[in-house]
Design an enzyme around this catalytic site. Sequence first.
Site, PDB file in Angstrom:
ATOM      1  N   LYS A 139       0.807  -1.212   0.000  1.00 28.15           N
ATOM      2  CA  LYS A 139       0.000   0.000   0.000  1.00 28.15           C
ATOM      3  C   LYS A 139       0.847   1.271   0.000  1.00 28.15           C
ATOM      4  CE  LYS A 139      -3.570  -2.627  -0.206  1.00 28.15           C
ATOM      5  NZ  LYS A 139      -3.085  -3.925   0.210  1.00 28.15           N
ATOM      6  N   TYR A 189     -12.393 -15.044   2.274  1.00 30.23           N
ATOM      7  CA  TYR A 189     -11.403 -14.012   2.592  1.00 30.23           C
ATOM      8  C   TYR A 189     -10.878 -14.173   4.020  1.00 30.23           C
ATOM      9  CZ  TYR A 189      -9.292  -9.537   3.642  1.00 30.23           C
ATOM     10  OH  TYR A 189      -8.410  -8.567   4.042  1.00 30.23           O
ATOM     11  N   TYR A 236      -3.082 -12.664   2.075  1.00 30.91           N
ATOM     12  CA  TYR A 236      -2.788 -12.282   0.681  1.00 30.91           C
ATOM     13  C   TYR A 236      -1.594 -13.038   0.102  1.00 30.91           C
ATOM     14  CZ  TYR A 236      -5.848  -8.304   1.650  1.00 30.91           C
ATOM     15  OH  TYR A 236      -6.924  -7.519   1.988  1.00 30.91           O
TER      16      TYR A 236
HETATM   17  C1  LIG Z   1      -3.843  -5.192   0.042  1.00 37.22           C
HETATM   18  C2  LIG Z   1      -2.883  -6.322  -0.069  1.00 37.22           C
HETATM   19  C3  LIG Z   1      -2.797  -7.103  -1.234  1.00 37.22           C
HETATM   20  C4  LIG Z   1      -3.738  -6.965  -2.389  1.00 37.22           C
HETATM   21  O1  LIG Z   1      -3.528  -5.817  -3.129  1.00 37.22           O
HETATM   22  P1  LIG Z   1      -4.796  -5.165  -3.837  1.00 37.22           P
HETATM   23  O2  LIG Z   1      -4.240  -3.990  -4.514  1.00 37.22           O
HETATM   24  O3  LIG Z   1      -5.759  -4.866  -2.740  1.00 37.22           O
HETATM   25  O4  LIG Z   1      -5.353  -6.162  -4.775  1.00 37.22           O
HETATM   26  C5  LIG Z   1      -1.843  -8.076  -1.308  1.00 37.22           C
HETATM   27  N1  LIG Z   1      -1.009  -8.297  -0.283  1.00 37.22           N
HETATM   28  C6  LIG Z   1      -1.058  -7.598   0.851  1.00 37.22           C
HETATM   29  C7  LIG Z   1      -0.122  -7.939   1.935  1.00 37.22           C
HETATM   30  C8  LIG Z   1      -2.001  -6.582   0.998  1.00 37.22           C
HETATM   31  O5  LIG Z   1      -2.063  -5.909   2.147  1.00 37.22           O
END
Ligand SMILES: *Cc1c(COP(=O)(O)O)cnc(C)c1O
Length: 334
Positions: free
Chosen positions: A50, A264, A290
């Site tokens: 992010k 999720y 993720y």
């Molecule tokens: C938010 C996030 C993602 C996914 O990215 P998006 O842009 O939301 O698809 C992947 N890995 C981590 C660790 C994240 O925090």
Amino acid sequence: MNFTGFPRRKYLQGPTPIEFLPALSKVLGNETNLYVKRDDLLPGAGGGNKTRKLEFCIADAMEQGADTIITCGAVQSNHARLTAAWSAKEGLDCHLILEERVKGSYKEEASGNNFLFELLDVKSIGVVEGGSDMMAEMNKKAGELAAAGKKPYIIPGGASNTIGATGYAVCAEETMTQLNEMRLKIDHIVVPSGSAGTHAGMVVGMTGVNGNIPINGVNVSRTKDVQEEIVYKLAVDTAERLDVKTGIERDDIVCFDQYVGPGYSLPTDAMVEAVKLFARTEAILLDPVYSGKAAAGLIDFVRNGHFSKGSNVLFLHTGGSPALYAYMDTFRQK
Ligand SMILES: *Cc1c(COP(=O)(O)O)cnc(C)c1O
């Protein structure tokens, strides 16, 4: 590509490393060479993807004269953590709306990112039911803060609008420059596909620099068709913002939904295996929500011959390891 026309704060110190993963490649075999792009090492408390998006989103907020940031996420959101971190660094107030996607999952005293929200001094946390209209909840909060004399700015979930996705077009260009310098021919890139800004931005950037490396998105929540449409729409809009002349084809967007499991943020055996394997072979920490599920996809792709023999595959490690501390029981059970 030209990013100079957009407000941008400088949070990156330079390109994140691209590393070969010799031990993991050897363990998985099938004549596939695995590489990793270390976006887990991006600056910002706890690191992760992010930060690239927030370079643009927070700059846009500051340009508009905001003194307060409102954003939303799941109860262990990395995005919420990094938004709180960069807000603190910029002297902006930060308010969070957290969605309890799994009933009963919000615990005020929880570890992981939740603990960091507190340390990073978020001004308020509102918890709402799964399926709530998050934008409406954030608008409500913005109204309250504006009435109290604040100048709030809303960053959508995951910072996945065209402003945030621009950060991943930057990443694609950065990656291509590194690969050219390394003279490393990558055949496939694997990325997690969540709120879609990372995936969409990577596709737009690869198109913009004519890199011609297919991007494989591994879903963390939605089904293939639904996620592909979301990524596609965001990619088209982001390409327009960045004036990418060739445009985005529907076929450029490819998602895999076999690694989501029950939903999720809910653990799967393949995620647990992936997290353990990366830690044991390469001393790289993934996360349960993720990068762990995306890596489960990567591992399965290698084992099942999804890549042709001799392929070089680059895994985009988006970070998230602070969430591991909220899942210790999951890893110790096995
Ligand atoms: C938010 C996030 C993602 C996914 O990215 P998006 O842009 O939301 O698809 C992947 N890995 C981590 C660790 C994240 O925090």
